[in-house]
Scaffold this active site. Structure first.
Site, short mmCIF file in Angstrom:
data_model
loop_
_atom_site.label_atom_id
_atom_site.label_comp_id
_atom_site.label_asym_id
_atom_site.label_seq_id
_atom_site.Cartn_x
_atom_site.Cartn_y
_atom_site.Cartn_z
N ALA A 70 -4.38 -51.24 49.12
CA ALA A 70 -4.64 -51.09 50.56
C ALA A 70 -6.02 -50.48 50.76
O ALA A 70 -6.50 -49.71 49.92
CB ALA A 70 -3.57 -50.20 51.19
N ASP A 71 -6.63 -50.85 51.85
CA ASP A 71 -7.90 -50.25 52.22
C ASP A 71 -8.07 -50.34 53.73
O ASP A 71 -7.43 -51.17 54.38
CB ASP A 71 -9.08 -50.92 51.52
N GLN A 72 -8.91 -49.48 54.24
CA GLN A 72 -9.13 -49.46 55.69
C GLN A 72 -10.61 -49.30 55.99
O GLN A 72 -11.30 -48.51 55.34
CB GLN A 72 -8.36 -48.29 56.30
#
Length: 195
Positions: A70-72
């Site tokens: 996951a990344d944002q």
């Protein structure tokens, strides 16, 4: 074949807490990933590329595993806001975010290491910030020093909620780092029942 292990490719305490809430056993392992945005890369593309890179960085060493990456990335007036990493950078970011709307792109990758089966999703959350004074920003960063490790220094699960006027999202979990609604769907697709 034995049931696959679940691995969270992250050291984020918030993402670990989010996954813990689903009540499934998992390991959290630090991925190997250069998080530098590419020149000319759009924010959702950056978030998705990094989420995939995090998952794939653990693939070779973890057979029969479901790896969650996951990344944002935050976007303000067309400019990507990464993790400030210093208090001074965080102060500048937050001052620029005052009274503005910020787009947070939260990307998810669920990878089955044995079959190279990869499911991806990008969740968009629009956040409108309150008017922020310099004193409020300083007080916030004094109380939430870990905010420097959050995209745009906006740690909404803590005191950062006081900075926000409005959140528009299909999944309120996504702003914290993991789009849980889509994650549950992807895990179900891999034969992992949450409920």
């Amino acid at each position: 074949m034995s049931k696959p292990s679940i691995i969270l490719a992250s050291t984020s305490t918030t993402r670990k807490h989010q996954l813990n809430c689903l009540g499934i056993p998992f390991q959290a392992i630090a991925p190997t990933c250069d998080e530098t945005p590419l020149i000319g890369e759009f924010a959702p593309d950056t978030a998705l590329r990094l989420a995939k890179n995090k998952a794939y960085s653990l693939k070779a060493k973890h057979k029969n595993s479901i790896i969650i990456g996951a990344d944002q990335v935050a976007l303000l007036n067309g400019q990507q806001l990464g993790k400030p990493l210093t208090i001074d950078n965080a102060k500048i970011m937050l001052a620029n975010m005052s009274e503005q709307s910020i787009e947070f792109y939260s990307a998810l990758c669920v990878l089955h290491s044995d079959f190279d089966h990869c499911q991806t999703h990008i969740d968009l959350t629009c956040v409108t910030m309150r008017t922020l004074t310099y004193q409020q920003i300083e007080h916030y960063l004094d109380k939430e020093p870990d905010a420097i490790y959050c995209a745009g220094a906006a740690k909404s699960e803590g005191l950062g909620a006081a900075l926000i006027e409005r959140i528009d999202s299909c999944d309120p979990n996504a702003l914290l780092g993991l789009p849980i609604f889509k994650l549950v769907e992807f895990l179900n697709n891999e034969g992992i029942d949450i409920i």
